[in-house]
Design an enzyme around this catalytic site. Structure first.
Site, PDB file in Angstrom:
ATOM      1  N   GLU A  69     -49.523   4.406  -8.887  1.00  0.00           N
ATOM      2  CA  GLU A  69     -50.224   4.957 -10.050  1.00  0.00           C
ATOM      3  C   GLU A  69     -49.431   6.060 -10.745  1.00  0.00           C
ATOM      4  OE1 GLU A  69     -51.538   4.411  -7.110  1.00  0.00           O
ATOM      5  OE2 GLU A  69     -53.368   3.209  -7.320  1.00  0.00           O
ATOM      6  N   PHE A 131     -66.605   6.224   0.702  1.00  0.00           N
ATOM      7  CA  PHE A 131     -65.275   5.612   0.804  1.00  0.00           C
ATOM      8  C   PHE A 131     -64.505   5.791  -0.514  1.00  0.00           C
ATOM      9  CE2 PHE A 131     -62.585   1.757   0.239  1.00  0.00           C
ATOM     10  CZ  PHE A 131     -61.622   2.107   1.174  1.00  0.00           C
ATOM     11  N   GLN A 132     -63.320   6.310  -0.422  1.00  0.00           N
ATOM     12  CA  GLN A 132     -62.439   6.557  -1.569  1.00  0.00           C
ATOM     13  C   GLN A 132     -63.076   7.443  -2.629  1.00  0.00           C
ATOM     14  OE1 GLN A 132     -60.707   2.723  -2.735  1.00  0.00           O
ATOM     15  NE2 GLN A 132     -58.986   3.203  -1.380  1.00  0.00           N
ATOM     16  N   LYS A 181     -68.991   3.371 -10.575  1.00  0.00           N
ATOM     17  CA  LYS A 181     -69.005   1.906 -10.475  1.00  0.00           C
ATOM     18  C   LYS A 181     -70.312   1.337 -11.039  1.00  0.00           C
ATOM     19  CE  LYS A 181     -67.561  -1.781  -7.403  1.00  0.00           C
ATOM     20  NZ  LYS A 181     -66.971  -2.122  -6.111  1.00  0.00           N
ATOM     21  N   MET A 496     -29.107  19.649  -8.536  1.00  0.00           N
ATOM     22  CA  MET A 496     -29.465  20.921  -9.167  1.00  0.00           C
ATOM     23  C   MET A 496     -29.773  21.981  -8.107  1.00  0.00           C
ATOM     24  SD  MET A 496     -29.659  22.607 -11.852  1.00  0.00           S
ATOM     25  CE  MET A 496     -30.016  21.944 -13.464  1.00  0.00           C
TER      26      MET A 496
HETATM   27  C1  LIG Z   1     -34.198  21.762 -14.730  1.00  0.00           C
HETATM   28  C2  LIG Z   1     -34.746  22.253 -16.032  1.00  0.00           C
HETATM   29  C3  LIG Z   1     -34.003  23.107 -16.815  1.00  0.00           C
HETATM   30  C4  LIG Z   1     -34.450  23.512 -18.070  1.00  0.00           C
HETATM   31  N1  LIG Z   1     -33.643  24.255 -18.871  1.00  0.00           N
HETATM   32  C5  LIG Z   1     -33.992  24.455 -20.166  1.00  0.00           C
HETATM   33  C6  LIG Z   1     -33.088  25.059 -21.099  1.00  0.00           C
HETATM   34  O1  LIG Z   1     -31.980  25.433 -20.763  1.00  0.00           O
HETATM   35  N2  LIG Z   1     -33.494  25.170 -22.381  1.00  0.00           N
HETATM   36  C7  LIG Z   1     -34.728  24.739 -22.813  1.00  0.00           C
HETATM   37  O2  LIG Z   1     -35.021  24.804 -24.000  1.00  0.00           O
HETATM   38  N3  LIG Z   1     -35.611  24.228 -21.944  1.00  0.00           N
HETATM   39  C8  LIG Z   1     -35.269  24.054 -20.643  1.00  0.00           C
HETATM   40  N4  LIG Z   1     -36.159  23.458 -19.783  1.00  0.00           N
HETATM   41  C9  LIG Z   1     -37.486  23.065 -20.289  1.00  0.00           C
HETATM   42  C10 LIG Z   1     -38.491  24.216 -20.203  1.00  0.00           C
HETATM   43  O3  LIG Z   1     -38.976  24.302 -18.897  1.00  0.00           O
HETATM   44  C11 LIG Z   1     -39.666  23.963 -21.189  1.00  0.00           C
HETATM   45  O4  LIG Z   1     -40.265  22.727 -20.906  1.00  0.00           O
HETATM   46  C12 LIG Z   1     -39.222  23.919 -22.643  1.00  0.00           C
HETATM   47  O5  LIG Z   1     -38.314  24.950 -22.938  1.00  0.00           O
HETATM   48  C13 LIG Z   1     -40.444  24.077 -23.548  1.00  0.00           C
HETATM   49  O6  LIG Z   1     -40.124  23.574 -24.802  1.00  0.00           O
HETATM   50  P1  LIG Z   1     -40.872  24.026 -26.111  1.00  0.00           P
HETATM   51  O7  LIG Z   1     -40.875  25.502 -26.247  1.00  0.00           O
HETATM   52  O8  LIG Z   1     -40.268  23.233 -27.188  1.00  0.00           O
HETATM   53  O9  LIG Z   1     -42.397  23.682 -25.872  1.00  0.00           O
HETATM   54  P2  LIG Z   1     -43.214  22.358 -25.584  1.00  0.00           P
HETATM   55  O10 LIG Z   1     -43.584  22.344 -24.148  1.00  0.00           O
HETATM   56  O11 LIG Z   1     -42.598  21.155 -26.179  1.00  0.00           O
HETATM   57  O12 LIG Z   1     -44.551  22.745 -26.339  1.00  0.00           O
HETATM   58  C14 LIG Z   1     -44.770  22.388 -27.660  1.00  0.00           C
HETATM   59  C15 LIG Z   1     -45.541  23.474 -28.392  1.00  0.00           C
HETATM   60  O13 LIG Z   1     -45.843  22.961 -29.681  1.00  0.00           O
HETATM   61  C16 LIG Z   1     -47.223  23.094 -29.935  1.00  0.00           C
HETATM   62  N5  LIG Z   1     -47.638  21.976 -30.766  1.00  0.00           N
HETATM   63  C17 LIG Z   1     -47.925  20.707 -30.403  1.00  0.00           C
HETATM   64  N6  LIG Z   1     -48.253  19.973 -31.471  1.00  0.00           N
HETATM   65  C18 LIG Z   1     -48.153  20.799 -32.541  1.00  0.00           C
HETATM   66  C19 LIG Z   1     -48.385  20.625 -33.920  1.00  0.00           C
HETATM   67  N7  LIG Z   1     -48.792  19.464 -34.443  1.00  0.00           N
HETATM   68  N8  LIG Z   1     -48.185  21.690 -34.735  1.00  0.00           N
HETATM   69  C20 LIG Z   1     -47.815  22.914 -34.239  1.00  0.00           C
HETATM   70  N9  LIG Z   1     -47.609  23.117 -32.926  1.00  0.00           N
HETATM   71  C21 LIG Z   1     -47.767  22.079 -32.092  1.00  0.00           C
HETATM   72  C22 LIG Z   1     -47.902  23.121 -28.592  1.00  0.00           C
HETATM   73  O14 LIG Z   1     -49.139  23.789 -28.658  1.00  0.00           O
HETATM   74  C23 LIG Z   1     -46.865  23.831 -27.734  1.00  0.00           C
HETATM   75  O15 LIG Z   1     -47.049  25.231 -27.757  1.00  0.00           O
HETATM   76  C24 LIG Z   1     -35.733  23.090 -18.508  1.00  0.00           C
HETATM   77  C25 LIG Z   1     -36.509  22.267 -17.697  1.00  0.00           C
HETATM   78  C26 LIG Z   1     -36.029  21.838 -16.479  1.00  0.00           C
HETATM   79  C27 LIG Z   1     -36.863  20.903 -15.663  1.00  0.00           C
HETATM   80  C1  LIG Z   2     -41.203  16.233  -7.494  1.00  0.00           C
HETATM   81  C2  LIG Z   2     -40.165  17.318  -7.432  1.00  0.00           C
HETATM   82  N1  LIG Z   2     -39.750  17.787  -6.239  1.00  0.00           N
HETATM   83  C3  LIG Z   2     -38.783  18.748  -6.180  1.00  0.00           C
HETATM   84  C4  LIG Z   2     -38.231  19.241  -7.320  1.00  0.00           C
HETATM   85  C5  LIG Z   2     -37.149  20.334  -7.269  1.00  0.00           C
HETATM   86  N2  LIG Z   2     -35.893  19.802  -7.808  1.00  0.00           N
HETATM   87  C6  LIG Z   2     -35.469  20.045  -9.072  1.00  0.00           C
HETATM   88  S1  LIG Z   2     -34.049  19.293  -9.459  1.00  0.00           S
HETATM   89  C7  LIG Z   2     -33.928  18.626  -7.914  1.00  0.00           C
HETATM   90  C8  LIG Z   2     -32.758  17.764  -7.538  1.00  0.00           C
HETATM   91  C9  LIG Z   2     -32.780  16.454  -8.210  1.00  0.00           C
HETATM   92  O1  LIG Z   2     -31.812  15.638  -7.616  1.00  0.00           O
HETATM   93  P1  LIG Z   2     -31.261  14.362  -8.318  1.00  0.00           P
HETATM   94  O2  LIG Z   2     -32.359  13.497  -8.773  1.00  0.00           O
HETATM   95  O3  LIG Z   2     -30.285  13.700  -7.430  1.00  0.00           O
HETATM   96  O4  LIG Z   2     -30.577  14.924  -9.625  1.00  0.00           O
HETATM   97  P2  LIG Z   2     -29.265  15.831  -9.794  1.00  0.00           P
HETATM   98  O5  LIG Z   2     -29.719  17.243  -9.866  1.00  0.00           O
HETATM   99  O6  LIG Z   2     -28.392  15.580  -8.613  1.00  0.00           O
HETATM  100  O7  LIG Z   2     -28.665  15.360 -11.058  1.00  0.00           O
HETATM  101  C10 LIG Z   2     -35.006  19.012  -7.118  1.00  0.00           C
HETATM  102  C11 LIG Z   2     -35.191  18.633  -5.698  1.00  0.00           C
HETATM  103  C12 LIG Z   2     -38.730  18.745  -8.548  1.00  0.00           C
HETATM  104  N3  LIG Z   2     -38.277  19.197  -9.715  1.00  0.00           N
HETATM  105  N4  LIG Z   2     -39.657  17.760  -8.565  1.00  0.00           N
END
Ligand SMILES: Cc1cc2nc3c(=O)[nH]c(=O)nc-3n(C[C@H](O)[C@H](O)[C@H](O)COP(=O)(O)OP(=O)(O)OC[C@H]3O[C@@H](n4cnc5c(N)ncnc54)[C@H](O)[C@@H]3O)c2cc1C
Ligand SMILES: Cc1ncc(C[n+]2csc(CCOP(=O)(O)OP(=O)(O)O)c2C)c(N)n1
Length: 600
Positions: A69, A131-132, A181, A496
């Site tokens: 799922e 159940f479930q 259900k 990472m």
């Molecule tokens: C490993 C990792 C590394 C990351 N590193 C970075 C990084 O270096 N740089 C980076 O930028 N991010 C990074 N992120 C992502 C970060 O965690 C956030 O998800 C991201 O920065 C949020 O993006 P955003 O501000 O565009 O907001 P979003 O989460 O895209 O939110 C959108 C916003 O727009 C608003 N909105 C929606 N619809 C409308 C509309 N019609 N009109 C007006 N407003 C609207 C919502 O209310 C919300 O506030 C990383 C994520 C991971 C997993």
């Molecule tokens: C469900 C979940 N568990 C743990 C993490 C923490 N986490 C962030 S990046 C990462 C490594 C991901 O490894 P891989 O898919 O091999 O990607 P790589 O960083 O090597 O490109 C982990 C464990 C997460 N983001 N999501």
């Protein structure tokens, strides 16, 4: 996110002599069809079985049977993120419903419009540990815009219609409809359209004219402005209006991880992604701006770095449809609540008035930013272990596929490289899990995107860790003829996390070696695994094999393709502003990792 849906309970429709009498289960399927739903991802079980019966014969709604799922949830997310349409997932009660939870949380964080329909035990058994039985409404309450519990057949059309209304309007997000259900089995007159009554739910789309005027004045006067573009611009379908404003103001633009593609990478104003792994020009433009115009962006800590030290000299105009986002992290000098597409149109007109036909003099600002562009271009070092450079592989996928492709990433280093080294020219072409950072997103999200956009090339760019969380959906892809392409960026590790261990834990690589890529014992052997699913599978270990493998994948459309790119484990994502320091550190962070402050 604001919780202004205080009483989103649909009223039962008035009985009409011409209304056909349907079972609740039939009403579910009929309602979906009438709402224009053509594709649903799900997996049946006892409590949702009544709905699966009419679904079997329905010609308007295609059901795609997933293997887990979570896959249904991410597929529905990918479907939504690639099109802007609402994705739909279906599951049974208890574990079926809880398996959806990760995807629901993911959709909530990233503002993805999603409707999840779950079966619930008989209403008479609720609360008895039947159940479930799981209280999925309670479980999902904090991670949905709203969760409905429906116990009567006559309430089903109204609940489903209301769920679609809530998911797709205002700030998009997930809505759950949990149906007992007995409600599915009982019969009631089916009245369409149902009357939807959502007291308290009034998303503001039209912004206040005075605020627009104030923002326009600041834009006309600013010497160092930046348009800080977020995922809201994609959700609002406002890319064209954004280009118009950028051209009119001459201002530089940065696009967050969630906004890659909202503004063309080829546009000369584009400085790239800001934040922890952003480009040096994008990070410093925000940091040193005197005016930040935030457009559907939410000042995430991955973007601001240490928030107290973020952009100390900037005034802030913050445009967001969700009032709860405004001034949440950073005080907004000019708060604007509204739909960013409408706001952009109004702001551009107001700006022209405020600037009185002149273009603001921001030449010095551009001279500085262009200097940063020259000094700090995005790039990567060759590997020293003879293995592939992951950045090169990802760059070539982007170059050979082009901007009409759709790219879904997992979470980790490969996600950052895919954000950095693929050129995005159009919205909805980059799908990823930004807020929750959900490993396992890529393969099912790519599957959902391919269902929605069958004529586009759809890549899942995945890590070897992420791929092992949801790759079973390749079976779904093979059986349902959904020919996605998967690039496993196989560094044989949870890369990472390994990078953070290298930088901040003295190189102690605790439990991050996955043994998937290097040496003779590959567990699992991804090529054999993909072949077992019926995919075309290729392993690439040498640079001169990269292009041919990608071209073969692009030429293969009769089944999914999986390419196992065996890459160096030592490649790192640069630039990097470590957690908890000021974004001003970005140039230095490129060479040296400043001290890691866990407190922040
Ligand atoms: C490993 C990792 C590394 C990351 N590193 C970075 C990084 O270096 N740089 C980076 O930028 N991010 C990074 N992120 C992502 C970060 O965690 C956030 O998800 C991201 O920065 C949020 O993006 P955003 O501000 O565009 O907001 P979003 O989460 O895209 O939110 C959108 C916003 O727009 C608003 N909105 C929606 N619809 C409308 C509309 N019609 N009109 C007006 N407003 C609207 C919502 O209310 C919300 O506030 C990383 C994520 C991971 C997993
Ligand atoms: C469900 C979940 N568990 C743990 C993490 C923490 N986490 C962030 S990046 C990462 C490594 C991901 O490894 P891989 O898919 O091999 O990607 P790589 O960083 O090597 O490109 C982990 C464990 C997460 N983001 N999501």
């Amino acid at each position: 996110m604001s919780s202004d849906i205080t009483a989103a309970v649909p009223r039962p429709p008035a009985r009409s002599a011409s209304s056909p009498v349907l079972t609740g289960a039939q009403a579910v399927v009929r309602s979906l069809g009438l709402l224009g739903v053509t594709d649903v991802f799900g997996l049946p079980g006892g409590a949702i079985m009544p709905v699966y019966d009419p679904l079997m014969d329905d010609e308007s709604v295609r059901h795609i049977l997933v293997r887990h799922e979570q896959g249904a949830g991410h597929a529905a997310e990918g479907y939504a993120a690639a099109t802007g349409r609402i994705g739909v997932a279906l599951a049974t009660s208890g574990p079926g419903a809880t398996n959806l939870v990760t995807a629901i949380a993911d959709a909530y964080m990233d503002s993805v419009p999603l409707v999840c329909i779950t079966g619930q035990v008989f209403s008479t058994l609720m609360g008895t540990d039947a159940f479930q039985e799981a209280d999925i409404v309670g479980i999902t309450m904090p991670i949905t815009k709203h969760s409905f519990l429906v116990k009567r057949a006559e309430d089903i059309p109204g609940a489903i219609a209301a769920a679609f209304e809530i998911a797709g309007t205002g700030r998009p997000g997930p809505v759950l409809v949990d149906i007992t259900k007995d409600a599915q089995q009982n019969s009631a007159p089916f009245v369409w359209p149902p009357k939807i009554d959502l007291p308290g739910y009034r998303p503001v789309t039209k912004a206040h004219g005075k605020q627009i005027q104030a923002a326009a004045q600041l834009l006309a006067e600013a010497k160092q402005p930046v348009l800080y573009v977020g995922g809201g611009v994609i959700r609002a379908r406002a890319s064209a209006e954004l280009v118009t404003l950028a051209d009119a103001t001459g201002a530089p633009v940065v696009t967050t991880l969630m906004a890659r593609g909202a503004f063309p990478d080829s546009h000369p104003h584009h400085l790239g992604m800001p934040g922890m792994h952003g480009t040096v020009p994008a990070v410093l433009a925000l940091q040193e701006a005197d005016l930040i115009v935030a457009l559907g962006a939410r000042f995430d800590d991955r973007v601001t770095g240490k928030a107290a030290l973020f952009a100390p000299n900037a005034k802030v105009v913050h445009v967001d449809i969700d009032p709860a986002e405004i001034s949440k992290i950073r005080f907004a000098d000019v708060p604007i609540v509204g739909d960013v597409r409408d706001v952009l149109v109004d702001l551009e007109a107001a700006f022209r008035g405020a600037a009185e036909g002149a273009t603001p003099d921001i030449d010095q600002w551009w001279a500085y930013l262009n200097g940063l562009r020259e000094e700090f271009p995005l790039g990567f070092a060759p590997t020293t272990d003879g293995l592939l450079a992951p950045q090169h592989v990802i760059q070539r996928i982007g170059e050979l596929t082009g901007p009409e492709g759709v790219y879904a990433a997992g979470v980790g280093q490969h996600q950052m490289w895919a954000a950095q080294f693929i050129k995005y020219e159009r919205p909805n072409s980059w799908l990823n899990s930004g807020g929750a950072g959900t490993m396992g997103y890529a393969v099912p999200a790519a599957m959902g995107a391919k269902v929605a956009e069958p004529d586009r090339v759809v890549w899942a760019i995945d890590g070897d860790g992420c791929f092992q969380m949801t790759n079973q959906e390749l079976a779904t892809c093979v059986i349902n003829e959904i020919p996605i392409k998967v690039a496993i960026i196989n560094n044989s590790s949870l890369g990472m996390v390994r990078q953070w261990q290298t930088l901040f834990f003295e190189g102690r690589h605790s439990h991050t070696d996955l043994h998937t890529g290097h040496g003779t014992a590959r567990v699992p052997d991804f090529v054999k695994l993909a072949e077992a699913y019926g995919c075309l599978a290729i392993r690439v270990e040498r640079e001169d094999e990269v292009d041919a493998a990608i071209e073969l994948a692009l030429a293969t459309n009769d089944r999914p393709v999986v390419i196992d790119f065996v890459v160096s484990a030592d490649s790192m994502v640069w630039p990097m502003v470590p957690q908890g320091v000021s974004n001003s550190e970005v140039q230095y962070a490129r060479q040296h990792a400043p001290a890691f402050d866990e407190e922040d």
